[in-house]
Design a protein around this motif. Sequence first.
Motif, PDB file in Angstrom:
ATOM      1  N   UNK A 141      73.658  41.473  39.462  1.00  0.00           N
ATOM      2  CA  UNK A 141      75.049  41.616  39.937  1.00  0.00           C
ATOM      3  C   UNK A 141      76.304  42.499  38.673  1.00  0.00           C
ATOM      4  N   UNK A 142      75.435  42.414  37.454  1.00  0.00           N
ATOM      5  CA  UNK A 142      75.860  43.151  36.772  1.00  0.00           C
ATOM      6  C   UNK A 142      75.345  43.476  35.226  1.00  0.00           C
ATOM      7  N   UNK A 143      76.664  43.912  34.931  1.00  0.00           N
ATOM      8  CA  UNK A 143      75.636  44.863  32.962  1.00  0.00           C
ATOM      9  C   UNK A 143      76.638  45.572  32.610  1.00  0.00           C
ATOM     10  N   UNK A 144      76.089  45.219  31.049  1.00  0.00           N
ATOM     11  CA  UNK A 144      75.178  45.448  31.102  1.00  0.00           C
ATOM     12  C   UNK A 144      74.169  44.509  30.713  1.00  0.00           C
ATOM     13  N   UNK A 145      72.940  44.459  30.878  1.00  0.00           N
ATOM     14  CA  UNK A 145      71.975  43.635  30.869  1.00  0.00           C
ATOM     15  C   UNK A 145      70.751  44.167  30.626  1.00  0.00           C
ATOM     16  N   UNK A 146      69.380  43.246  30.112  1.00  0.00           N
ATOM     17  CA  UNK A 146      68.167  43.051  29.826  1.00  0.00           C
ATOM     18  C   UNK A 146      67.633  42.091  30.392  1.00  0.00           C
ATOM     19  N   UNK A 147      66.385  42.435  31.783  1.00  0.00           N
ATOM     20  CA  UNK A 147      66.034  41.918  32.991  1.00  0.00           C
ATOM     21  C   UNK A 147      64.053  42.028  32.401  1.00  0.00           C
ATOM     22  N   UNK A 148      64.079  40.677  32.121  1.00  0.00           N
ATOM     23  CA  UNK A 148      62.415  40.376  31.829  1.00  0.00           C
ATOM     24  C   UNK A 148      61.446  40.137  32.749  1.00  0.00           C
ATOM     25  N   UNK A 149      60.551  41.256  32.993  1.00  0.00           N
ATOM     26  CA  UNK A 149      59.582  40.542  34.232  1.00  0.00           C
ATOM     27  C   UNK A 149      58.503  40.782  33.925  1.00  0.00           C
ATOM     28  N   UNK A 150      57.101  41.447  35.110  1.00  0.00           N
ATOM     29  CA  UNK A 150      56.071  41.656  34.858  1.00  0.00           C
ATOM     30  C   UNK A 150      55.937  42.630  35.815  1.00  0.00           C
ATOM     31  N   UNK A 151      54.337  43.229  36.033  1.00  0.00           N
ATOM     32  CA  UNK A 151      53.342  43.508  37.318  1.00  0.00           C
ATOM     33  C   UNK A 151      52.733  43.455  37.266  1.00  0.00           C
ATOM     34  N   UNK A 152      52.309  43.155  38.182  1.00  0.00           N
ATOM     35  CA  UNK A 152      50.407  42.124  38.152  1.00  0.00           C
ATOM     36  C   UNK A 152      50.404  42.911  38.977  1.00  0.00           C
ATOM     37  N   UNK A 153      49.118  44.414  38.016  1.00  0.00           N
ATOM     38  CA  UNK A 153      48.326  45.516  39.206  1.00  0.00           C
ATOM     39  C   UNK A 153      48.915  46.469  40.096  1.00  0.00           C
ATOM     40  N   UNK A 234      46.499  41.950  30.558  1.00  0.00           N
ATOM     41  CA  UNK A 234      47.543  40.720  30.791  1.00  0.00           C
ATOM     42  C   UNK A 234      48.168  40.367  29.808  1.00  0.00           C
ATOM     43  N   UNK A 235      48.761  41.586  28.655  1.00  0.00           N
ATOM     44  CA  UNK A 235      49.735  41.740  28.153  1.00  0.00           C
ATOM     45  C   UNK A 235      51.035  42.685  29.401  1.00  0.00           C
ATOM     46  N   UNK A 236      51.227  42.466  31.017  1.00  0.00           N
ATOM     47  CA  UNK A 236      51.867  43.227  31.965  1.00  0.00           C
ATOM     48  C   UNK A 236      53.665  43.025  31.967  1.00  0.00           C
ATOM     49  N   UNK A 237      54.000  42.577  30.176  1.00  0.00           N
ATOM     50  CA  UNK A 237      55.495  42.406  30.889  1.00  0.00           C
ATOM     51  C   UNK A 237      56.339  43.559  30.718  1.00  0.00           C
ATOM     52  N   UNK A 238      57.502  43.550  31.220  1.00  0.00           N
ATOM     53  CA  UNK A 238      58.318  44.692  30.270  1.00  0.00           C
ATOM     54  C   UNK A 238      59.879  44.043  30.289  1.00  0.00           C
ATOM     55  N   UNK A 239      60.646  44.656  29.678  1.00  0.00           N
ATOM     56  CA  UNK A 239      62.351  44.370  29.774  1.00  0.00           C
ATOM     57  C   UNK A 239      62.986  45.665  29.874  1.00  0.00           C
ATOM     58  N   UNK A 240      63.120  45.855  30.999  1.00  0.00           N
ATOM     59  CA  UNK A 240      64.544  46.775  31.732  1.00  0.00           C
ATOM     60  C   UNK A 240      66.145  46.320  31.283  1.00  0.00           C
TER      61      UNK A 240
END
Length: 372
Positions: A141-153, A234-240
Amino acid sequence: VRAGAARDVGGGAMRLLVLLIPLVAMAGPPVITELKPRGAEKGRPFTLTVMGRDIPSGARVWSTMPATFTPVVSERGAQFLVEPKSDIAPGVYPVRLETTSGITNVLLFSIGAFPELNELESEMYSAPNRNDSIETAETVETVPVTINGTLRGPERDLFRIHGKAGETRVFEVEARRCGSAIDPVIRILSPAGKQLARSDDAFGAGLDARLEFTFPAEGHYYVELHDARFSRQGQNFYRLKMGSYPFADGIFPLGGQRGKPTAVTFFGGNLKAPVKSAVDVSGLGDHAEFATAALPGSGELPFLFAVSDEPEFVEPTAAVAAPAVINGRLMKPAQIDRYKVDVQPGDKLLIEVQARELGTPDVRLEPARCRK
């Protein structure tokens, strides 16, 4: 277990000697495998959960992060209330635990300049693949923002955003620079799912992705993120990160002498002109080899800045005496830089180039032969 056999030559018989050697299990040091979360907004307290193996009670946090770490009773890993100092600088900080059975490995934690959100799919007990298509994209909904997520394969994460005609926004992924094993690719998609922009490896960001995009018309768009290899890590995180902020592709010089402020110039990226600033390394410890250099007013991660105890020169034209550090730039194809160094007969010099490890393309050094 060790087995051996000996032949009785006289009688043709065989003896089998089996020796059992007891193995003593040696307990190794504790290991941390995950931090929850992987980042936080500058100046805001947060709860940090450190998960791993063989972590005893009473563990303490060791970090260069200027903050207090207060243990919290928890059934899920070692947990701490973290209260950063008000003047904490955005960047990447090492985190490890000190315990009665040893010191753990290091994981990296990021302090950012924007409000933080967690990808819903990455939350505990969340259904998998809940934002892997345009139809199920998670709305931001809003910016600026940092989204913490993961990618599983082999998956893609999609986020639905709104843009106004002519609005320019920066989309940046922090992954490799923060210790993640994924190689992020970011795409901007039209309301119909057509690719409008793409970034894989960005200048100044190593293997991380970053792009600046201007919305052609008002409406909803989609940000898609996936691993370039669709690999399982194993370390599959990201910060968008999404927002409007200046960023640079590089910094020069790449380092300075300990105890002295160094004038630096940020260049490239979306800067309309180079930005001059200074890096003060007077407060570093005697053994620190690196500091950071942050572009003023930017949301991007600071650049790595090398620190030495030797005199530092910027592309000198006169001869220099060893030991010394020379900062130079190759500005055009096939350019060759040559420098003179004062030496004495019998001197042995160690010559080393730092380039890619500081975020710039690889540079080859071919020292000239010395005549007696």
